[in-house]
Design a protein around this motif. Structure first.
Motif, PDB file in Angstrom:
ATOM      1  N   TRP A  16       2.491   8.536  -6.283  1.00  0.00           N
ATOM      2  CA  TRP A  16       1.370   7.606  -6.143  1.00  0.00           C
ATOM      3  C   TRP A  16       1.610   6.623  -5.000  1.00  0.00           C
ATOM      4  CZ3 TRP A  16       1.307   2.243  -8.040  1.00  0.00           C
ATOM      5  CH2 TRP A  16       0.028   1.654  -8.013  1.00  0.00           C
ATOM      6  N   MET A  17       2.811   6.037  -4.960  1.00  0.00           N
ATOM      7  CA  MET A  17       3.120   5.066  -3.908  1.00  0.00           C
ATOM      8  C   MET A  17       3.189   5.724  -2.539  1.00  0.00           C
ATOM      9  SD  MET A  17       3.009   1.994  -4.693  1.00  0.00           S
ATOM     10  CE  MET A  17       3.572   1.565  -3.059  1.00  0.00           C
ATOM     11  N   ASN A  18       3.760   6.909  -2.460  1.00  0.00           N
ATOM     12  CA  ASN A  18       3.798   7.589  -1.167  1.00  0.00           C
ATOM     13  C   ASN A  18       2.385   7.859  -0.674  1.00  0.00           C
ATOM     14  OD1 ASN A  18       6.564   7.621  -0.684  1.00  0.00           O
ATOM     15  ND2 ASN A  18       6.849   9.495  -1.864  1.00  0.00           N
ATOM     16  N   SER A  19       1.504   8.237  -1.574  1.00  0.00           N
ATOM     17  CA  SER A  19       0.111   8.469  -1.202  1.00  0.00           C
ATOM     18  C   SER A  19      -0.519   7.198  -0.633  1.00  0.00           C
ATOM     19  CB  SER A  19      -0.665   8.964  -2.426  1.00  0.00           C
ATOM     20  OG  SER A  19      -2.027   9.066  -2.140  1.00  0.00           O
ATOM     21  N   LYS A  20      -0.285   6.061  -1.291  1.00  0.00           N
ATOM     22  CA  LYS A  20      -0.834   4.781  -0.832  1.00  0.00           C
ATOM     23  C   LYS A  20      -0.250   4.381   0.521  1.00  0.00           C
ATOM     24  CE  LYS A  20      -1.166   1.441  -3.939  1.00  0.00           C
ATOM     25  NZ  LYS A  20      -2.497   0.957  -4.205  1.00  0.00           N
ATOM     26  N   VAL A  21       1.050   4.547   0.674  1.00  0.00           N
ATOM     27  CA  VAL A  21       1.718   4.168   1.920  1.00  0.00           C
ATOM     28  C   VAL A  21       1.232   5.042   3.078  1.00  0.00           C
ATOM     29  CG1 VAL A  21       3.964   4.277   3.100  1.00  0.00           C
ATOM     30  CG2 VAL A  21       3.763   3.114   0.890  1.00  0.00           C
ATOM     31  N   TYR A  22       1.152   6.334   2.848  1.00  0.00           N
ATOM     32  CA  TYR A  22       0.714   7.234   3.920  1.00  0.00           C
ATOM     33  C   TYR A  22      -0.760   7.026   4.257  1.00  0.00           C
ATOM     34  CZ  TYR A  22       5.071   9.755   4.436  1.00  0.00           C
ATOM     35  OH  TYR A  22       6.369  10.084   4.738  1.00  0.00           O
ATOM     36  N   HIS A 149      13.035   0.876  -2.566  1.00  0.00           N
ATOM     37  CA  HIS A 149      13.567  -0.113  -1.629  1.00  0.00           C
ATOM     38  C   HIS A 149      12.945   0.062  -0.242  1.00  0.00           C
ATOM     39  CE1 HIS A 149      16.392  -2.404   0.764  1.00  0.00           C
ATOM     40  NE2 HIS A 149      16.716  -1.314   1.428  1.00  0.00           N
ATOM     41  N   HIS A 150      12.990   1.267   0.283  1.00  0.00           N
ATOM     42  CA  HIS A 150      12.486   1.484   1.640  1.00  0.00           C
ATOM     43  C   HIS A 150      10.954   1.499   1.711  1.00  0.00           C
ATOM     44  CE1 HIS A 150      16.238   1.713   3.702  1.00  0.00           C
ATOM     45  NE2 HIS A 150      16.708   2.575   2.819  1.00  0.00           N
ATOM     46  N   ARG A 151      10.289   1.927   0.648  1.00  0.00           N
ATOM     47  CA  ARG A 151       8.820   1.830   0.639  1.00  0.00           C
ATOM     48  C   ARG A 151       8.395   0.368   0.649  1.00  0.00           C
ATOM     49  NH1 ARG A 151       8.446   6.207  -2.867  1.00  0.00           N
ATOM     50  NH2 ARG A 151       8.516   4.708  -4.566  1.00  0.00           N
ATOM     51  N   VAL A 154       8.374  -0.578   4.153  1.00  0.00           N
ATOM     52  CA  VAL A 154       7.185  -0.032   4.824  1.00  0.00           C
ATOM     53  C   VAL A 154       5.952  -0.845   4.447  1.00  0.00           C
ATOM     54  CG1 VAL A 154       5.660   1.973   5.058  1.00  0.00           C
ATOM     55  CG2 VAL A 154       8.134   2.294   5.042  1.00  0.00           C
ATOM     56  N   SER A 155       5.847  -1.219   3.188  1.00  0.00           N
ATOM     57  CA  SER A 155       4.712  -2.031   2.739  1.00  0.00           C
ATOM     58  C   SER A 155       4.646  -3.339   3.521  1.00  0.00           C
ATOM     59  CB  SER A 155       4.850  -2.312   1.238  1.00  0.00           C
ATOM     60  OG  SER A 155       3.870  -3.200   0.797  1.00  0.00           O
ATOM     61  N   THR A 156       5.795  -3.968   3.732  1.00  0.00           N
ATOM     62  CA  THR A 156       5.844  -5.205   4.513  1.00  0.00           C
ATOM     63  C   THR A 156       5.442  -4.948   5.963  1.00  0.00           C
ATOM     64  OG1 THR A 156       7.540  -6.162   3.097  1.00  0.00           O
ATOM     65  CG2 THR A 156       7.363  -7.063   5.315  1.00  0.00           C
ATOM     66  N   VAL A 163      -2.435  -3.965   7.535  1.00  0.00           N
ATOM     67  CA  VAL A 163      -2.858  -2.950   6.573  1.00  0.00           C
ATOM     68  C   VAL A 163      -2.364  -3.345   5.182  1.00  0.00           C
ATOM     69  CG1 VAL A 163      -2.698  -0.525   5.890  1.00  0.00           C
ATOM     70  CG2 VAL A 163      -2.811  -1.123   8.323  1.00  0.00           C
ATOM     71  N   ASP A 164      -3.303  -3.507   4.245  1.00  0.00           N
ATOM     72  CA  ASP A 164      -2.970  -3.845   2.862  1.00  0.00           C
ATOM     73  C   ASP A 164      -3.074  -2.582   2.018  1.00  0.00           C
ATOM     74  OD1 ASP A 164      -2.679  -4.867   0.312  1.00  0.00           O
ATOM     75  OD2 ASP A 164      -4.490  -6.102   0.374  1.00  0.00           O
ATOM     76  N   ILE A 165      -1.964  -2.178   1.385  1.00  0.00           N
ATOM     77  CA  ILE A 165      -1.999  -0.959   0.567  1.00  0.00           C
ATOM     78  C   ILE A 165      -2.303  -1.250  -0.897  1.00  0.00           C
ATOM     79  CG2 ILE A 165      -0.518   0.343   2.124  1.00  0.00           C
ATOM     80  CD1 ILE A 165       1.770  -0.069   0.072  1.00  0.00           C
ATOM     81  N   GLY A 166      -2.510  -2.518  -1.231  1.00  0.00           N
ATOM     82  CA  GLY A 166      -2.897  -2.867  -2.599  1.00  0.00           C
ATOM     83  C   GLY A 166      -1.717  -2.959  -3.542  1.00  0.00           C
ATOM     84  N   VAL A 167      -2.010  -2.765  -4.818  1.00  0.00           N
ATOM     85  CA  VAL A 167      -1.018  -2.886  -5.888  1.00  0.00           C
ATOM     86  C   VAL A 167       0.101  -1.872  -5.681  1.00  0.00           C
ATOM     87  CG1 VAL A 167      -0.653  -2.646  -8.380  1.00  0.00           C
ATOM     88  CG2 VAL A 167      -2.736  -3.719  -7.529  1.00  0.00           C
ATOM     89  N   THR A 168       1.342  -2.355  -5.828  1.00  0.00           N
ATOM     90  CA  THR A 168       2.501  -1.470  -5.666  1.00  0.00           C
ATOM     91  C   THR A 168       3.424  -1.490  -6.879  1.00  0.00           C
ATOM     92  OG1 THR A 168       3.797  -3.203  -4.597  1.00  0.00           O
ATOM     93  CG2 THR A 168       2.491  -1.777  -3.150  1.00  0.00           C
TER      94      THR A 168
END
Length: 180
Positions: A16-22, A149-151, A154-156, A163-168
């Motif tokens: 789910w998080m990888n989908s949001k980040v990508y 940790h690394h995602r 990337v979110s930051t 770019v805001d990826i929303g809830v993480t």
């Protein structure tokens, strides 16, 4: 809840998080993705590649577990990464396709694990060549923690690029429990 169930939850969260980040990264140009932003792996693209490289290294190690030969066969056949900062894919589209494929493999692998499998002691060598013997369940926990940790990095970086990826939060993936 069994330990395996928690790992399945983490695998689903990971996907789910990888989908949001990508998806978020897809809003940036290739120049913006490759721009050195002072992060440990330089750029957004560099950090996403690092996560992929580390996942590949660990999954290939996990494939040495006798009960994981089938669930990780396709991953075990991948070429060994050459370094933690290797850029496997310079193109976000190809990187994303491989990420989606790898996340499906991760979910299938974790779903196939038994509680007994998690007590296995895995013998492996670090990237630097040092031997190690560690409990499988602890290494699986490290595997998911490393991604998170690394995602987060990337979110930051995405946020700094507008770019805001929303809830993480993992909390968003934990199901509600009904009272019995």
């Amino acid at each position: 809840m069994r330990m395996k169930d928690n790992f399945v939850l983490l695998a689903i969260y990971n996907q789910w998080m990888n989908s949001k980040v990508y998806e978020g990264a897809g809003h940036l140009s290739s120049t913006d993705l490759a721009k050195d932003r002072g992060a440990f792996f330089g750029s957004i693209l560099g950090t996403l590649n690092h996560i992929l490289v580390a996942d590949t290294v660990w999954l290939k190690r996990f494939a040495a577990h006798p009960s994981c030969l089938n669930s990780l066969r396709d991953v075990a056949e991948l070429q060994n990464p050459t370094s933690p900062d290797q850029i496997v894919f310079h193109d976000l589209g190809r990187l994303s396709e491989h990420r989606i494929w790898l996340d499906r493999n991760i979910i299938n692998w974790v779903a196939a694990l038994s509680e007994d499998d998690l007590g296995f002691i895995l013998n492996y060598h670090s990237i630097e060549g040092f031997p190690a013997k560690k409990r499988y369940s602890s290494l699986v926990l490290h595997f998911f923690n490393h991604q998170t940790h690394h995602r987060g990095q990337v979110s930051t970086l995405l946020s700094q690029a507008g770019v805001d990826i929303g809830v993480t939060d993992l909390l968003a993936q934990i199901p509600e429990e009904s009272h019995v």
